[in-house]
Design a protein around this motif. Structure first.
Motif, PDB file in Angstrom:
ATOM      1  N   VAL A 180      -4.085  48.875 -35.480  1.00 35.00           N
ATOM      2  CA  VAL A 180      -5.515  48.819 -35.206  1.00 35.00           C
ATOM      3  C   VAL A 180      -5.941  47.423 -34.775  1.00 35.00           C
ATOM      4  CG1 VAL A 180      -7.822  49.054 -36.202  1.00 35.00           C
ATOM      5  CG2 VAL A 180      -6.063  50.759 -36.714  1.00 35.00           C
ATOM      6  N   TRP A 181      -5.534  46.388 -35.521  1.00 29.42           N
ATOM      7  CA  TRP A 181      -5.956  45.032 -35.174  1.00 29.42           C
ATOM      8  C   TRP A 181      -5.340  44.581 -33.862  1.00 29.42           C
ATOM      9  CZ3 TRP A 181      -7.651  40.885 -39.056  1.00 29.42           C
ATOM     10  CH2 TRP A 181      -8.517  41.463 -40.004  1.00 29.42           C
ATOM     11  N   ARG A 182      -4.118  45.047 -33.575  1.00 29.69           N
ATOM     12  CA  ARG A 182      -3.502  44.733 -32.279  1.00 29.69           C
ATOM     13  C   ARG A 182      -4.365  45.302 -31.152  1.00 29.69           C
ATOM     14  NH1 ARG A 182       0.064  46.703 -28.389  1.00 29.69           N
ATOM     15  NH2 ARG A 182       1.648  45.206 -27.684  1.00 29.69           N
ATOM     16  N   SER A 183      -4.835  46.523 -31.343  1.00 29.76           N
ATOM     17  CA  SER A 183      -5.705  47.141 -30.342  1.00 29.76           C
ATOM     18  C   SER A 183      -7.024  46.394 -30.204  1.00 29.76           C
ATOM     19  CB  SER A 183      -5.976  48.606 -30.723  1.00 29.76           C
ATOM     20  OG  SER A 183      -4.784  49.348 -30.743  1.00 29.76           O
ATOM     21  N   HIS A 184      -7.565  45.929 -31.328  1.00 30.28           N
ATOM     22  CA  HIS A 184      -8.803  45.142 -31.280  1.00 30.28           C
ATOM     23  C   HIS A 184      -8.622  43.901 -30.410  1.00 30.28           C
ATOM     24  CE1 HIS A 184     -11.071  47.550 -33.939  1.00 30.28           C
ATOM     25  NE2 HIS A 184     -10.657  47.069 -35.088  1.00 30.28           N
ATOM     26  N   LEU A 185      -7.503  43.207 -30.586  1.00 32.85           N
ATOM     27  CA  LEU A 185      -7.271  41.980 -29.825  1.00 32.85           C
ATOM     28  C   LEU A 185      -7.188  42.264 -28.329  1.00 32.85           C
ATOM     29  CD1 LEU A 185      -4.730  39.872 -31.923  1.00 32.85           C
ATOM     30  CD2 LEU A 185      -7.124  39.370 -31.456  1.00 32.85           C
ATOM     31  N   ILE A 186      -6.514  43.344 -27.973  1.00 37.41           N
ATOM     32  CA  ILE A 186      -6.426  43.707 -26.561  1.00 37.41           C
ATOM     33  C   ILE A 186      -7.810  44.024 -26.016  1.00 37.41           C
ATOM     34  CG2 ILE A 186      -5.539  45.448 -24.960  1.00 37.41           C
ATOM     35  CD1 ILE A 186      -3.025  45.579 -26.745  1.00 37.41           C
ATOM     36  N   SER A 187      -8.626  44.710 -26.820  1.00 39.14           N
ATOM     37  CA  SER A 187      -9.993  45.028 -26.389  1.00 39.14           C
ATOM     38  C   SER A 187     -10.828  43.769 -26.201  1.00 39.14           C
ATOM     39  CB  SER A 187     -10.671  45.952 -27.400  1.00 39.14           C
ATOM     40  OG  SER A 187     -10.062  47.218 -27.420  1.00 39.14           O
ATOM     41  N   ARG A 188     -10.727  42.812 -27.153  1.00 41.05           N
ATOM     42  CA  ARG A 188     -11.517  41.586 -27.028  1.00 41.05           C
ATOM     43  C   ARG A 188     -11.152  40.844 -25.738  1.00 41.05           C
ATOM     44  NH1 ARG A 188     -12.789  43.890 -31.183  1.00 41.05           N
ATOM     45  NH2 ARG A 188     -13.648  45.109 -29.473  1.00 41.05           N
ATOM     46  N   GLY A 217      -6.033  42.588 -20.290  1.00 40.94           N
ATOM     47  CA  GLY A 217      -5.566  43.328 -21.453  1.00 40.94           C
ATOM     48  C   GLY A 217      -4.060  43.472 -21.525  1.00 40.94           C
ATOM     49  N   GLU A 218      -3.340  42.728 -20.699  1.00 42.36           N
ATOM     50  CA  GLU A 218      -1.877  42.775 -20.707  1.00 42.36           C
ATOM     51  C   GLU A 218      -1.332  41.826 -21.777  1.00 42.36           C
ATOM     52  OE1 GLU A 218      -0.965  43.098 -15.995  1.00 42.36           O
ATOM     53  OE2 GLU A 218      -2.088  41.363 -16.703  1.00 42.36           O
ATOM     54  N   VAL A 219      -0.371  42.293 -22.549  1.00 37.66           N
ATOM     55  CA  VAL A 219       0.275  41.437 -23.536  1.00 37.66           C
ATOM     56  C   VAL A 219       1.346  40.612 -22.825  1.00 37.66           C
ATOM     57  CG1 VAL A 219       1.622  41.367 -25.656  1.00 37.66           C
ATOM     58  CG2 VAL A 219      -0.188  43.072 -25.396  1.00 37.66           C
ATOM     59  N   LEU A 220       1.101  39.313 -22.725  1.00 33.92           N
ATOM     60  CA  LEU A 220       2.009  38.419 -21.993  1.00 33.92           C
ATOM     61  C   LEU A 220       3.158  37.916 -22.856  1.00 33.92           C
ATOM     62  CD1 LEU A 220      -0.673  36.263 -20.119  1.00 33.92           C
ATOM     63  CD2 LEU A 220       0.483  38.341 -19.327  1.00 33.92           C
ATOM     64  N   ALA A 221       2.907  37.793 -24.152  1.00 37.99           N
ATOM     65  CA  ALA A 221       3.934  37.341 -25.093  1.00 37.99           C
ATOM     66  C   ALA A 221       3.563  37.849 -26.470  1.00 37.99           C
ATOM     67  CB  ALA A 221       4.036  35.814 -25.100  1.00 37.99           C
ATOM     68  N   GLU A 222       4.572  38.229 -27.254  1.00 37.92           N
ATOM     69  CA  GLU A 222       4.305  38.799 -28.572  1.00 37.92           C
ATOM     70  C   GLU A 222       5.478  38.540 -29.504  1.00 37.92           C
ATOM     71  OE1 GLU A 222       3.032  43.139 -30.540  1.00 37.92           O
ATOM     72  OE2 GLU A 222       3.274  42.912 -28.376  1.00 37.92           O
ATOM     73  N   ALA A 223       5.181  38.197 -30.752  1.00 39.06           N
ATOM     74  CA  ALA A 223       6.231  38.062 -31.756  1.00 39.06           C
ATOM     75  C   ALA A 223       6.751  39.463 -32.088  1.00 39.06           C
ATOM     76  CB  ALA A 223       5.682  37.385 -33.000  1.00 39.06           C
ATOM     77  N   ASN A 224       8.043  39.647 -32.032  1.00 36.00           N
ATOM     78  CA  ASN A 224       8.628  40.977 -32.214  1.00 36.00           C
ATOM     79  C   ASN A 224       8.893  41.338 -33.670  1.00 36.00           C
ATOM     80  OD1 ASN A 224       8.742  41.560 -29.416  1.00 36.00           O
ATOM     81  ND2 ASN A 224      10.543  40.240 -29.225  1.00 36.00           N
ATOM     82  N   SER A 225       8.588  40.444 -34.585  1.00 37.31           N
ATOM     83  CA  SER A 225       8.810  40.723 -36.002  1.00 37.31           C
ATOM     84  C   SER A 225       7.870  39.859 -36.816  1.00 37.31           C
ATOM     85  CB  SER A 225      10.265  40.422 -36.387  1.00 37.31           C
ATOM     86  OG  SER A 225      10.498  39.013 -36.367  1.00 37.31           O
ATOM     87  N   ASP A 226       7.985  39.954 -38.137  1.00 37.46           N
ATOM     88  CA  ASP A 226       7.142  39.160 -39.026  1.00 37.46           C
ATOM     89  C   ASP A 226       7.819  37.840 -39.414  1.00 37.46           C
ATOM     90  OD1 ASP A 226       9.115  39.867 -40.868  1.00 37.46           O
ATOM     91  OD2 ASP A 226       7.917  41.460 -41.759  1.00 37.46           O
ATOM     92  N   GLU A 227       8.876  37.457 -38.722  1.00 39.01           N
ATOM     93  CA  GLU A 227       9.631  36.259 -39.068  1.00 39.01           C
ATOM     94  C   GLU A 227       8.997  35.006 -38.475  1.00 39.01           C
ATOM     95  OE1 GLU A 227      13.557  36.993 -37.684  1.00 39.01           O
ATOM     96  OE2 GLU A 227      13.995  38.497 -39.227  1.00 39.01           O
ATOM     97  N   THR A 228       9.426  33.860 -38.993  1.00 41.13           N
ATOM     98  CA  THR A 228       8.970  32.574 -38.468  1.00 41.13           C
ATOM     99  C   THR A 228       9.434  32.424 -37.023  1.00 41.13           C
ATOM    100  OG1 THR A 228       9.097  31.584 -40.670  1.00 41.13           O
ATOM    101  CG2 THR A 228       9.059  30.081 -38.787  1.00 41.13           C
ATOM    102  N   THR A 229       8.497  32.160 -36.132  1.00 43.36           N
ATOM    103  CA  THR A 229       8.852  32.050 -34.717  1.00 43.36           C
ATOM    104  C   THR A 229       7.746  31.340 -33.956  1.00 43.36           C
ATOM    105  OG1 THR A 229       9.606  33.298 -32.770  1.00 43.36           O
ATOM    106  CG2 THR A 229       7.804  34.250 -34.029  1.00 43.36           C
TER     107      THR A 229
END
Length: 263
Positions: A180-188, A217-229
């Motif tokens: 849900v929050w990921r979708s919110h960010l794309i909407s903003r 609204g395109e995701v240009l870069a995204e962390a693929n996990s919850d790890e430190t990165t």
């Protein structure tokens, strides 16, 4: 106008010195003129339970902020870092900006989470921040965590000239539905035609990814996990636009507001 972006997803504790050490280690690998974004509470610590505030030392926090200011100057970067901030006998939830020339700026969260109310003082200003990159000046807007739920705040910042949004969060609540929050960010990003540069905490309960989103609204870069990165990309701020904002039917919105206010 191009801008280099580094979004740091790091673990956060209630130990200021430990957090500072983690941030310092991270900043050893940044590049001059980069916009670097750290999560909400990255320096002070943060969590659903804010009782740890009773043990936080404002003097230790001040020292850590001075260290970050010096690091930003030495690395010649534009650094955004979240922290709980003690001022005038009250704590607030803040996003700090440290510039390459030593300038500092603070945004205090205006729409507090329910666990923050009664413990933290809400901010009272929703203003933009002009910064100066090597390629030219850019105006930014800053929002923190649950303010993702209030699109009118983001639209106000866009109306005030923000070309991109800096978003700091500590979204690690297992009760929140995934995505849900990921979708919110794309909407903003898409509704305002602005870049969104979002940094979240490295936590297995994370429910909002760290990412960079384009004005389309395109995701240009995204962390693929919850790890430190650290995720890096280059954006072109000339892609920001007002095409949709200029099509708003503000005449009807004003009439609707007046009807509710003056029956």
């Amino acid at each position: 106008m191009k801008a280099s972006i580094a979004i740091a997803q790091i673990p956060i504790t209630w130990d200021i010195e430990r957090n500072l050490a983690a941030i310092t280690s991270l900043l050893a690998n940044v590049h001059p003129d980069e916009i670097v974004v750290l999560p909400e509470g990255a320096l002070s610590g943060y969590g659903t339970d804010l009782s740890a505030l009773e043990r936080l030392q404002p003097s230790a926090l001040e020292h850590a902020m001075d260290c970050l200011a010096e690091l930003a100057q030495r690395r010649a970067i534009h650094l955004f870092c979240g922290t709980l901030l003690f001022e005038h006998d009250a704590w607030s939830n803040a996003a700090l900006y440290f510039s390459p020339d030593g300038t500092r700026w603070t945004y205090r969260k205006i729409n507090l989470a329910m666990n923050e109310r009664g413990r933290l003082q809400a901010g009272s200003e929703l203003s933009t921040l002009p910064i100066h990159l090597a390629s030219g000046p850019v105006t930014l807007g800053v929002q923190i965590c649950r303010e993702i739920r209030f699109p009118e705040q983001w639209q106000h910042l866009a109306d005030c000239g923000a070309q991109a949004f800096i978003y700091l969060t500590h979204a690690a609540n297992p009760s929140e539905p995934a995505g849900v929050w990921r979708s919110h960010l794309i909407s903003r990003a898409a509704e305002n035609q602005r870049f969104v540069l979002a940094a979240n905490v490295a936590d297995p309960r994370q429910h909002c990814p760290s990412m960079v989103i384009s004005p389309r609204g395109e995701v240009l870069a995204e962390a693929n996990s919850d790890e430190t990165t650290v995720i890096r990309t280059t954006i072109d701020l000339d892609e920001s636009a007002n095409w949709y904002l200029d099509q708003r039917r503000q005449d009807l919105l004003k009439l609707s507001y007046q009807a509710r206010t003056y029956p």
